[in-house]
Write an enzyme that holds these catalytic residues in place. Structure first.
Site, PDB file in Angstrom:
ATOM      1  N   SER A 187       0.820  -1.193   0.000  1.00  0.00           N
ATOM      2  CA  SER A 187       0.000   0.000   0.000  1.00  0.00           C
ATOM      3  C   SER A 187       0.869   1.264   0.000  1.00  0.00           C
ATOM      4  CB  SER A 187      -0.951  -0.056   1.209  1.00  0.00           C
ATOM      5  OG  SER A 187      -2.064   0.750   1.029  1.00  0.00           O
ATOM      6  N   ASP A 293      -8.933  -5.245  -5.970  1.00  0.00           N
ATOM      7  CA  ASP A 293      -8.574  -4.135  -5.084  1.00  0.00           C
ATOM      8  C   ASP A 293      -9.352  -2.883  -5.483  1.00  0.00           C
ATOM      9  OD1 ASP A 293      -7.374  -2.230  -3.454  1.00  0.00           O
ATOM     10  OD2 ASP A 293      -5.347  -3.024  -3.745  1.00  0.00           O
ATOM     11  N   HIS A 321      -7.332  -5.753  -1.384  1.00  0.00           N
ATOM     12  CA  HIS A 321      -6.125  -5.085  -0.887  1.00  0.00           C
ATOM     13  C   HIS A 321      -5.472  -5.990   0.160  1.00  0.00           C
ATOM     14  CE1 HIS A 321      -3.745  -1.473  -0.853  1.00  0.00           C
ATOM     15  NE2 HIS A 321      -3.943  -1.241   0.435  1.00  0.00           N
TER      16      HIS A 321
END
Length: 624
Positions: A187, A293, A321
């Site tokens: 991320s 995602d 994610h």
């Protein structure tokens, strides 16, 4: 592999005889984790983001094997630079850094230290400027964020100043480092790895971005439309809540001013667009992204991947994610081990010769393919059908027009739910039942010629696979995985820093449709993303915009549909005035990336009301 790792964990207190960590088969756990050196260096990044008149220093918490330094040997570095070490945590279990009463680092989040330090690596966890123990202010992907990690790479190579405290004058040097650095992170952390690689900094040998952003514009915006992702200033305030008390209000005002509300691409976003500097990347890349995602959308991996010209490998999962450690644990750790051994220790293990992409086709069913994308674009065109607003998608251009009326409260899920029916807010065009599998691989683009009835208009386009399937539940609570009650251990442990993590299993769901790609745009940006052009009601405008990158096989017998609508309210904000939009079918098309020939189909009805996924949840925080 797993049995060996569990054995390492069981013997974590044992002291191995010092020897070279890299043997013929790669690095082995020969160093005593309990005796590892744990320390902090503060590195000068050459900026003064908090305006206190002093150059900002970032905290780099270090854990490294003790034995090599005693033998005059140096070790390579695995680095994760993050804003989340005190505010939000890392990994599936949201681990935070911990320290003893003297401020010495004890708890290092994630398993990288447990697994790799006994194998002769140092692990360095960097607090981005303005977070945790670092000075300065975060700027959400800008120079402060990138320099927070880039300057640590410089310090590890003897090119930057490091200190023993946040404000003192006593220097410290990384004499124990070989200068070879691999950056990893999920991320925001992986985004920093992308950004540092895009500077071309010497010493950065490889990066492992997981669910990472390549352009912050494409996190907060989509071809002129504002995504419902919060704001850079809001994210900065979240991650700096537990910093050293710096006043970052001025820095946050700059973030608000730079991220203009109109969705235009400007100098602020250019500063945070790593794709534009991809030609500078020298590091190899091992990337992973979730095709489901809906936080860091897949356009981020797609555009980055296609801009790179380095050795690289890609993992694509059906999950959202999610870190590979939590959906394909043993294979991921084995791959990561070989990857770092090859690029940081120089082990000739052949990892660079393995297939370029590994893709999850069904839950826990993986296939290798030589490269991604696996195909090239074919042009498909919509045509009217017997039901208003429901037509066909094929190689022959349609004629005439079709209209829909935009309004608030619409969503891509509701548009897709009843494909045989006229819907006021969208148009739907389907291939018919496919005569053979259709492998969609790459980044699709849609060109729409639209006439709005008002001076403001949004466009959305989605690709839907209609047919029964079992997929990872990427819109579920944990985006395709479930936590189990058991644990497995991945390396050595020490007091306050164990190597054991909850096992996970697959969260799968049976569906009658699967939205495989989405894209959004502001029609006012039809000429340029950098400047809106006023719309005149009743005048047609042509705009091409991108859909999310994907790799998906639409099975034989299923149907592929293109839906064109207005405001997909689950993801983008609406216009000032919602218009009726008339689409010129003869001047509208889909550039669909496919491996092999384009779709061949036979006439077949769409299912009347297929099962659908739960509505997607979009967070205002760039989740870790």
């Amino acid at each position: 592999m797993l049995a060996g790792i569990l054995a390492v964990a069981a013997a974590c207190g044992a002291v191995a005889a010092p020897q070279a960590a890299a043997g013929p088969r790669g690095s082995e756990p020969v160093y005593d984790f309990a005796q590892a050196v744990r320390e902090t260096a503060w590195v000068d990044i050459g900026l003064d983001g908090d305006g206190d008149g002093r150059p900002d220093r970032v905290a780099a918490d270090i854990i490294r094997p003790k034995e090599p330094a005693a033998q005059g040997k140096k070790v390579p570095v695995i680095m994760d630079a993050s804003p989340y070490y005190s505010c939000c945590g890392r990994g599936n279990e949201s681990e935070l850094k911990t320290y003893d009463s003297a401020g010495r680092p004890v708890g290092f989040p994630l398993y990288y230290d447990n697994f790799f330090v006994p194998r002769g690596y140092a692990v360095v966890l960097v607090d981005l400027a303005g977070t945790n123990k670092s000075r300065g202010c975060t700027d959400v992907g800008g120079p402060s964020d990138v320099n927070s990690a880039r300057k640590v790479v410089d310090w590890l190579n003897g090119r930057a100043n490091g200190y023993t405290t946040a404000t003192g004058s006593a220097r410290t040097n990384a004499t124990w480092s070989t200068g070879a650095v691999g950056m990893i992170g999920k991320s925001y952390d992986g985004t920093i790895a992308n950004g540092v690689a895009a500077t071309g900094v010497d010493g950065l040998k490889t990066i492992v971005p997981i669910g990472a952003i390549s352009s912050w514009y494409d996190y907060y915006r989509s071809d002129g439309a504002n995504l419902r992702q919060g704001s850079p200033a809001g994210l900065a305030q979240t991650v700096s809540q537990r910093n050293g008390g710096q006043n970052c209000s001025a820095a946050n005002r700059k973030l608000t001013a730079g991220a203009t509300a109109n969705g235009d691409y400007n100098a602020f976003w250019l500063d945070r667009d790593h794709v534009q500097s991809a030609s500078k990347v020298k590091a190899s890349v091992l990337a992973s992204h979730g095709l489901g995602d809906l936080n860091v959308k897949t356009i981020n991996f797609g555009q980055w991947w296609e801009a790179l010209n380095v050795e690289r490998k890609l993992w694509l999962t059906q999950a959202g994610h999610v870190d590979p450690f939590d959906y394909r644990r043993s294979a991921w750790v084995d791959t990561l081990h070989k990857w770092f051994d090859h690029y940081l220790l120089g082990v000739d293990n052949g990892i660079e010769k393995t297939p370029g992409a590994s893709v999850e086709r069904e839950p826990d069913v993986w296939v290798d393919q030589a490269a991604w994308p696996a195909g090239s674009a074919v042009t498909l065109r919509p045509a009217a059908g017997g039901t208003p607003g429901v037509g066909t998608l094929g190689t022959t251009a349609g004629t005439g027009t079709a209209s829909f009326t935009d309004s608030s409260g619409q969503s891509s899920n509701s548009w897709a739910a009843r494909p045989t029916e006229t819907a006021s807010g969208r148009l739907l065009f389907s291939t018919g039942a496919l005569a053979k599998d259709l492998h969609v691989s790459g980044t699709a683009k849609v060109t729409v010629t639209a006439t709005p009835s008002t001076s403001t208009a949004r466009l959305s386009a989605i690709l839907v696979d209609y047919g029964p399937a079992t997929i990872r539940n990427h819109t579920g609570p944990k985006e395709g995985i479930k936590n189990e009650l058991t644990q497995s251990c991945w390396g050595a442990s020490a007091p306050g820093n164990d190597a054991c993590y909850l096992n996970t299993s697959t969260d799968a769901v049976s569906v009658g449709l699967n939205i495989i790609s989405r894209g959004w745009a502001d029609l006012a940006n039809h000429r340029s993303l950098s400047q809106e052009s006023p719309l005149t009601p009743g005048q047609p405008y042509t705009m091409t915009f991108r859909l999310a990158s994907t790799d998906h096989v639409v099975p034989q017998g299923h149907q592929l549909a293109l839906i064109i609508g207005g405001t997909d309210g689950s993801f983008i904000s609406g216009p000032a005035q919602y218009p009726k939009i008339t689409v010129d079918l003869g001047k509208t098309s889909l550039a669909l990336p496919v491996a092999g020939a384009g779709p061949s189909a036979v006439p077949a009805p769409l299912p009347a009301a297929p099962a659908q996924l739960a509505p997607a949840t979009v967070s205002g925080l760039e989740r870790g």
